[in-house]
Design a protein around this motif. Structure first.
Motif, PDB file in Angstrom:
ATOM      1  N   ASP A 265       1.749  -6.665 -12.341  1.00  0.00           N
ATOM      2  CA  ASP A 265       1.188  -8.004 -12.456  1.00  0.00           C
ATOM      3  C   ASP A 265       1.934  -8.817 -13.507  1.00  0.00           C
ATOM      4  OD1 ASP A 265      -0.670  -9.789 -11.444  1.00  0.00           O
ATOM      5  OD2 ASP A 265      -2.166  -9.334 -12.967  1.00  0.00           O
TER       6      ASP A 265
ATOM      7  N   HIS B  22      -0.275  -5.685   6.662  1.00  0.00           N
ATOM      8  CA  HIS B  22       0.345  -4.908   5.591  1.00  0.00           C
ATOM      9  C   HIS B  22       0.633  -3.442   5.912  1.00  0.00           C
ATOM     10  CE1 HIS B  22      -0.158  -8.093   2.617  1.00  0.00           C
ATOM     11  NE2 HIS B  22      -1.402  -8.238   3.002  1.00  0.00           N
TER      12      HIS B  22
ATOM     13  N   GLN C  95      -8.699   0.487  -5.489  1.00  0.00           N
ATOM     14  CA  GLN C  95      -8.205  -0.465  -6.485  1.00  0.00           C
ATOM     15  C   GLN C  95      -6.710  -0.736  -6.291  1.00  0.00           C
ATOM     16  OE1 GLN C  95     -10.349   2.221  -7.971  1.00  0.00           O
ATOM     17  NE2 GLN C  95     -11.957   0.737  -7.497  1.00  0.00           N
TER      18      GLN C  95
ATOM     19  N   PRO D 293      -5.585  -3.051  -2.614  1.00  0.00           N
ATOM     20  CA  PRO D 293      -5.802  -4.511  -2.618  1.00  0.00           C
ATOM     21  C   PRO D 293      -4.985  -5.237  -3.685  1.00  0.00           C
ATOM     22  CG  PRO D 293      -7.898  -3.335  -2.456  1.00  0.00           C
ATOM     23  CD  PRO D 293      -6.855  -2.305  -2.776  1.00  0.00           C
ATOM     24  N   ARG D 294      -4.818  -4.596  -4.851  1.00  0.00           N
ATOM     25  CA  ARG D 294      -4.029  -5.244  -5.901  1.00  0.00           C
ATOM     26  C   ARG D 294      -2.563  -5.355  -5.500  1.00  0.00           C
ATOM     27  NH1 ARG D 294      -5.568  -4.852 -11.207  1.00  0.00           N
ATOM     28  NH2 ARG D 294      -3.575  -5.861 -11.691  1.00  0.00           N
TER      29      ARG D 294
ATOM     30  N   THR E 116      -1.420  -5.803  -2.542  1.00  0.00           N
ATOM     31  CA  THR E 116      -1.305  -6.900  -1.572  1.00  0.00           C
ATOM     32  C   THR E 116      -1.535  -8.253  -2.228  1.00  0.00           C
ATOM     33  OG1 THR E 116      -3.640  -6.744  -0.891  1.00  0.00           O
ATOM     34  CG2 THR E 116      -2.042  -5.399   0.314  1.00  0.00           C
ATOM     35  N   THR E 117      -2.249  -8.279  -3.337  1.00  0.00           N
ATOM     36  CA  THR E 117      -2.437  -9.530  -4.085  1.00  0.00           C
ATOM     37  C   THR E 117      -1.186  -9.867  -4.893  1.00  0.00           C
ATOM     38  OG1 THR E 117      -4.824  -9.176  -4.246  1.00  0.00           O
ATOM     39  CG2 THR E 117      -3.840 -10.693  -5.836  1.00  0.00           C
ATOM     40  N   ILE E 118      -0.632  -8.857  -5.545  1.00  0.00           N
ATOM     41  CA  ILE E 118       0.571  -9.061  -6.356  1.00  0.00           C
ATOM     42  C   ILE E 118       1.744  -9.493  -5.494  1.00  0.00           C
ATOM     43  CG2 ILE E 118       2.282  -7.855  -7.792  1.00  0.00           C
ATOM     44  CD1 ILE E 118      -0.099  -6.152  -8.847  1.00  0.00           C
ATOM     45  N   ASN E 119       1.888  -8.866  -4.316  1.00  0.00           N
ATOM     46  CA  ASN E 119       2.923  -9.273  -3.362  1.00  0.00           C
ATOM     47  C   ASN E 119       2.282  -9.439  -1.991  1.00  0.00           C
ATOM     48  OD1 ASN E 119       5.019  -9.726  -1.646  1.00  0.00           O
ATOM     49  ND2 ASN E 119       6.099  -7.800  -2.055  1.00  0.00           N
ATOM     50  N   PRO E 120       1.967 -10.665  -1.582  1.00  0.00           N
ATOM     51  CA  PRO E 120       1.270 -10.909  -0.317  1.00  0.00           C
ATOM     52  C   PRO E 120       2.052 -10.485   0.922  1.00  0.00           C
ATOM     53  CG  PRO E 120       1.084 -12.807  -1.769  1.00  0.00           C
ATOM     54  CD  PRO E 120       2.100 -11.896  -2.388  1.00  0.00           C
TER      55      PRO E 120
END
Length: 225
Positions: A178, A65, A30, A33-34, A36-40
């Motif tokens: 987030d 990453h 969890q 991946p979050r 990398t989503t929050i900061n690409p």
């Protein structure tokens, strides 16, 4: 030795570089991946089994990453993982201050990066010594060195770095990141630092209590001399 007295910091610090090295890998599927989503563009530095697990989680995105600590430091891990993260570049990244020109020059000189978050939990010492067949040698092998050092360094530098020691904190941490566009706050970092120092203190006390309870004969029976 003169001590730096810091007068200027940023309340919010963007999470750009994260060091992850955990014994308990629960929740990584969890957390990672979050992040990398929050900061690409986030970069994750990792070691050993943690690196392999994150690589598995990220799949094709791992190349974008994920970096092996040994590739970052230029020093391979020693046999058995004895030395992985005890490196000048790592601690420079953990301890540098944002508004200290000398520190920034050291980062430039070494090609280092400021590490904004450390996610570390320690070798399972308590679980090891609770086993019926535990020996002093097996207990000794489960004394974590690099982990407590990273936790303490990052917690000391709470003015910039978040020190995360409990997988149970991942959901709240991610929710905060987030809500703040991928940044930590001083309040968050300070709260995490308090928990981090309590964690290492409890860990060291468990080691001291166990070792103090062993006789020299019990210890010597583990070895050929």
């Amino acid at each position: 030795m003169s001590m730096n007295i810091v007068e200027k910091i940023d309340d919010r610090v963007q999470i750009r570089n994260v060091l992850i090295s955990v014994s308990d890998k629960n929740g990584l599927d969890q957390l990672v991946p979050r992040l990398t989503t929050i900061n690409p563009t986030v970069r994750i530095y990792s070691t050993g089994g943690t690196f392999s697990r994150i690589q598995e989680i990220l799949g094709a995105a791992a190349e974008k990453h994920l970096t092996q600590v040994s590739d970052y430091t230029g020093q391979p891990e020693t046999q058995g993982g004895l030395v992985k993260t005890l490196d000048f570049k790592i601690y420079l990244g953990l301890l540098t201050e944002t508004y200290n020109p000398s520190h920034q020059a050291d980062l430039d000189r070494t090609g280092g990066v400021p590490i904004d978050m450390v996610v570390v939990n320690l070798y399972p010492f308590k679980a090891t010594i609770s086993q019926a067949d535990v020996t002093a040698e097996k207990a000794r092998g489960n004394i974590d060195i690099g982990g407590p050092c990273m936790i303490r360094a990052s917690a000391k530098n709470f003015i910039r770095v978040a020190s995360v020691v409990d997988p149970g904190d991942y959901p709240d941490l991610l929710a905060d990141l987030d809500a703040r566009q991928g940044a930590t706050t001083l309040a968050m970092r300070y709260k995490l630092a308090c928990k981090a120092f309590a964690h290492t203190a409890e860990y060291d006390l468990a080691i001291a209590d166990y070792l103090s309870a062993q006789s020299s004969d019990t210890v010597s029976s583990c070895y050929m001399m």
